[in-house]
Scaffold this motif. Structure first.
Motif, PDB file in Angstrom:
ATOM      1  N   PRO A 248       0.861  -1.073  -0.075  1.00  0.00           N
ATOM      2  CA  PRO A 248       0.114  -0.088  -0.145  1.00  0.00           C
ATOM      3  C   PRO A 248       0.965   1.204   0.151  1.00  0.00           C
ATOM      4  CG  PRO A 248      -0.128  -1.043   2.218  1.00  0.00           C
ATOM      5  CD  PRO A 248       0.551  -1.976   1.144  1.00  0.00           C
ATOM      6  N   GLU A 249       1.817   1.337   0.936  1.00  0.00           N
ATOM      7  CA  GLU A 249       2.739   2.395   0.790  1.00  0.00           C
ATOM      8  C   GLU A 249       3.197   2.904  -0.732  1.00  0.00           C
ATOM      9  OE1 GLU A 249       7.147   3.866   2.016  1.00  0.00           O
ATOM     10  OE2 GLU A 249       6.067   2.707   3.729  1.00  0.00           O
ATOM     11  N   GLN A 250       3.774   1.790  -1.100  1.00  0.00           N
ATOM     12  CA  GLN A 250       4.346   1.920  -2.553  1.00  0.00           C
ATOM     13  C   GLN A 250       3.531   2.027  -3.726  1.00  0.00           C
ATOM     14  OE1 GLN A 250       5.332  -0.225  -0.302  1.00  0.00           O
ATOM     15  NE2 GLN A 250       7.333   0.222   0.106  1.00  0.00           N
ATOM     16  N   ARG A 251       2.175   1.607  -3.431  1.00  0.00           N
ATOM     17  CA  ARG A 251       1.179   1.353  -4.432  1.00  0.00           C
ATOM     18  C   ARG A 251       1.375   0.379  -5.262  1.00  0.00           C
ATOM     19  NH1 ARG A 251      -3.193   5.282  -3.557  1.00  0.00           N
ATOM     20  NH2 ARG A 251      -3.533   5.301  -5.765  1.00  0.00           N
ATOM     21  N   VAL A 252       1.997  -0.563  -5.048  1.00  0.00           N
ATOM     22  CA  VAL A 252       2.378  -1.644  -6.243  1.00  0.00           C
ATOM     23  C   VAL A 252       1.439  -2.957  -5.690  1.00  0.00           C
ATOM     24  CG1 VAL A 252       4.115  -3.240  -6.900  1.00  0.00           C
ATOM     25  CG2 VAL A 252       4.597  -0.739  -6.329  1.00  0.00           C
ATOM     26  N   LEU A 253       0.929  -3.446  -6.929  1.00  0.00           N
ATOM     27  CA  LEU A 253       0.233  -4.627  -6.795  1.00  0.00           C
ATOM     28  C   LEU A 253       0.669  -5.647  -7.764  1.00  0.00           C
ATOM     29  CD1 LEU A 253      -2.388  -6.222  -6.414  1.00  0.00           C
ATOM     30  CD2 LEU A 253      -3.376  -5.443  -8.379  1.00  0.00           C
ATOM     31  N   MET A 254       1.087  -7.084  -7.090  1.00  0.00           N
ATOM     32  CA  MET A 254       1.609  -8.257  -7.790  1.00  0.00           C
ATOM     33  C   MET A 254       0.230  -9.291  -7.904  1.00  0.00           C
ATOM     34  SD  MET A 254       4.985 -10.278  -7.267  1.00  0.00           S
ATOM     35  CE  MET A 254       5.542 -11.479  -8.366  1.00  0.00           C
ATOM     36  N   VAL A 255       0.042  -9.430  -9.359  1.00  0.00           N
ATOM     37  CA  VAL A 255      -0.743 -10.689  -9.417  1.00  0.00           C
ATOM     38  C   VAL A 255      -0.289 -11.380 -10.542  1.00  0.00           C
ATOM     39  CG1 VAL A 255      -3.120 -11.591  -9.857  1.00  0.00           C
ATOM     40  CG2 VAL A 255      -2.694  -9.194  -8.806  1.00  0.00           C
ATOM     41  N   VAL A 256      -0.123 -12.509 -10.450  1.00  0.00           N
ATOM     42  CA  VAL A 256       0.739 -13.384 -11.410  1.00  0.00           C
ATOM     43  C   VAL A 256      -0.078 -14.285 -12.139  1.00  0.00           C
ATOM     44  CG1 VAL A 256       2.477 -15.212 -11.663  1.00  0.00           C
ATOM     45  CG2 VAL A 256       2.765 -13.465  -9.982  1.00  0.00           C
ATOM     46  N   ASP A 257       0.462 -14.334 -13.787  1.00  0.00           N
ATOM     47  CA  ASP A 257      -0.340 -15.040 -14.716  1.00  0.00           C
ATOM     48  C   ASP A 257      -1.786 -14.571 -14.898  1.00  0.00           C
ATOM     49  OD1 ASP A 257       1.870 -16.574 -15.244  1.00  0.00           O
ATOM     50  OD2 ASP A 257       1.293 -18.026 -13.714  1.00  0.00           O
ATOM     51  N   VAL A 258      -2.107 -13.329 -14.849  1.00  0.00           N
ATOM     52  CA  VAL A 258      -3.457 -12.923 -14.994  1.00  0.00           C
ATOM     53  C   VAL A 258      -3.517 -11.600 -15.937  1.00  0.00           C
ATOM     54  CG1 VAL A 258      -5.631 -11.891 -14.072  1.00  0.00           C
ATOM     55  CG2 VAL A 258      -4.312 -13.603 -12.942  1.00  0.00           C
ATOM     56  N   VAL A 259      -2.611 -10.718 -15.701  1.00  0.00           N
ATOM     57  CA  VAL A 259      -2.418  -9.520 -16.671  1.00  0.00           C
ATOM     58  C   VAL A 259      -1.147  -9.677 -17.241  1.00  0.00           C
ATOM     59  CG1 VAL A 259      -2.385  -6.793 -17.136  1.00  0.00           C
ATOM     60  CG2 VAL A 259      -4.243  -8.203 -15.605  1.00  0.00           C
ATOM     61  N   PHE A 260      -0.900  -9.285 -18.549  1.00  0.00           N
ATOM     62  CA  PHE A 260       0.319  -9.355 -19.172  1.00  0.00           C
ATOM     63  C   PHE A 260       0.714  -7.802 -19.809  1.00  0.00           C
ATOM     64  CE2 PHE A 260      -1.359 -13.508 -18.589  1.00  0.00           C
ATOM     65  CZ  PHE A 260      -0.347 -14.530 -18.541  1.00  0.00           C
ATOM     66  N   PRO A 261       1.136  -6.967 -19.063  1.00  0.00           N
ATOM     67  CA  PRO A 261       1.125  -5.779 -19.663  1.00  0.00           C
ATOM     68  C   PRO A 261       1.628  -5.520 -20.969  1.00  0.00           C
ATOM     69  CG  PRO A 261       1.658  -5.746 -17.433  1.00  0.00           C
ATOM     70  CD  PRO A 261       1.721  -7.229 -17.726  1.00  0.00           C
ATOM     71  N   GLY A 262       1.264  -5.049 -21.983  1.00  0.00           N
ATOM     72  CA  GLY A 262       1.578  -4.902 -23.280  1.00  0.00           C
ATOM     73  C   GLY A 262       1.554  -6.119 -24.266  1.00  0.00           C
ATOM     74  N   TRP A 263       1.106  -7.238 -23.542  1.00  0.00           N
ATOM     75  CA  TRP A 263       1.046  -8.392 -24.397  1.00  0.00           C
ATOM     76  C   TRP A 263      -0.100  -9.370 -24.346  1.00  0.00           C
ATOM     77  CZ3 TRP A 263       6.089 -10.814 -26.079  1.00  0.00           C
ATOM     78  CH2 TRP A 263       7.370 -10.012 -26.016  1.00  0.00           C
ATOM     79  N   MET A 264       0.094 -10.079 -25.453  1.00  0.00           N
ATOM     80  CA  MET A 264      -1.205 -11.038 -25.577  1.00  0.00           C
ATOM     81  C   MET A 264      -1.037 -12.103 -24.061  1.00  0.00           C
ATOM     82  SD  MET A 264      -3.710 -12.783 -26.781  1.00  0.00           S
ATOM     83  CE  MET A 264      -3.793 -12.483 -28.878  1.00  0.00           C
ATOM     84  N   PRO A 265      -1.880 -12.432 -23.495  1.00  0.00           N
ATOM     85  CA  PRO A 265      -1.853 -13.349 -22.653  1.00  0.00           C
ATOM     86  C   PRO A 265      -1.296 -14.614 -23.077  1.00  0.00           C
ATOM     87  CG  PRO A 265      -3.937 -12.333 -22.572  1.00  0.00           C
ATOM     88  CD  PRO A 265      -3.510 -11.880 -23.705  1.00  0.00           C
ATOM     89  N   TRP A 266      -0.552 -15.377 -22.086  1.00  0.00           N
ATOM     90  CA  TRP A 266      -0.132 -16.692 -22.220  1.00  0.00           C
ATOM     91  C   TRP A 266      -1.471 -17.525 -23.105  1.00  0.00           C
ATOM     92  CZ3 TRP A 266       4.177 -19.298 -22.892  1.00  0.00           C
ATOM     93  CH2 TRP A 266       4.553 -20.600 -22.652  1.00  0.00           C
TER      94      TRP A 266
END
Length: 309
Positions: free
Chosen positions: A167-185
């Protein structure tokens, strides 16, 4: 047919990767790239997999340890601090994201959602130790003055796959769901629940993050990346639904094969997918990196989900 190689056919080469999907290059002497995300929070990547680590007053929390570069992860941490790794958070159970945890050394506390613990207990893989701390819905990891908020939002990619939010850094990690700029796997990242996958991408967009770590490919993401994927997924669903309704069963098949229901259905599904790909290609092949690599898989996954889910 679009000018895209179908599944099983090797193209001369794939479409070039657009600049918007690229990240800074990897230093070949190091084999990884380190990027600061805020106070004490860092991304580590070789521009295919991604991990992060959080430094606090007396130690380090690591989120995921892919076996492909777990030793590089140790080197990346050593660039920042000499403090020991005290905790490891598993994003989910898959080997390609956590199978290098033992390379980190020591005996860190392992934390995961209870479904991940169940799957790892079943797997009996010595390279993926069963977590000692588990939770059902939410878990707050407070270490010194740093905090990570872990939450479970149901099955999408696989049971136990969690949101990790700083929350302090406002960073979210969620793996294998969203692929920024790319087609999903392929096949919507092998989602075990396709409707759940759609819901989860929308839920990610509601989190007040500034930086998204997707666990794969080269760069970090933004809300614009999430919304681009949501737009693609909506178009994919619409194209597959239309193709299912308008493709005639048994139309383009040898009459001798009509007594074979598997052949009839295979012929129908293949033509549904061709129509789906043809519909999407003019708009999307220049907007998502590796569109041509996995668009056939996405149309197959979508039409199957629409028929049976």
């Amino acid at each position: 047919m679009p000018a895209l190689a179908p599944i099983g056919v090797r193209p001369d080469r794939y479409l070039p990767i657009m600049e918007s999907a690229k990240a800074p290059p990897i230093d070949p002497a190091k084999g990884y790239r380190l990027q600061q995300l805020g106070r004490g929070l860092f991304l580590v990547t070789e521009n295919a997999y991604q991990s992060m680590f959080l430094v606090y007053e007396t130690g380090v929390v690591v989120v995921d340890a892919p076996p492909t570069y777990a030793k590089h992860l140790r080197a990346a941490i050593a660039e920042v601090t000499s403090l020991p790794v005290t905790h490891v958070v598993y994003s989910h159970s898959h080997i390609d994201h956590i199978g290098g945890v033992k390379e980190l050394g020591g005996q860190p506390i392992l934390i995961a959602q209870e479904e991940t613990a169940r799957l790892l207990t079943r797997a009996r893989d010595p390279n993926r130790p069963v977590p000692s701390v588990t939770f059902k819905d939410r878990y707050k990891l407070q270490v010194g003055t740093q905090r990570l908020e872990l939450s479970y939002h149901g099955v999408a990619h696989e049971p136990g796959n969690i949101f990790i939010y700083a929350p302090e850094q406002r960073v979210l990690m969620v793996v294998d769901v969203v692929f920024p700029g790319w087609m999903p796997w392929r096949r919507l990242a092998l989602a075990q629940d396709v409707p759940g996958y759609f819901d989860q991408v929308a839920e990610i967009d509601r989190v007040p993050f500034e930086t998204l770590i997707g666990g794969h490919v080269s760069r970090v993401g933004t809300h614009a990346d999430v919304r681009l994927q949501l737009e693609f997924m909506a178009d994919l669903k619409s194209a597959a639904a239309t193709a299912l309704k308008t493709t005639e069963i048994g139309r383009e098949i040898d009459p001798a094969d009509k007594a074979n229901p598997w052949a009839v259905f295979d012929n129908y599904i293949d033509r549904v997918v061709v129509q789906c790909v043809n519909t999407l290609t003019p708009k999307w092949q220049s907007r998502l990196a590796a569109y041509d690599v996995y668009i056939w898989d996405q149309c197959y996954a979508m039409e199957q989900s629409l028929r049976i889910d």
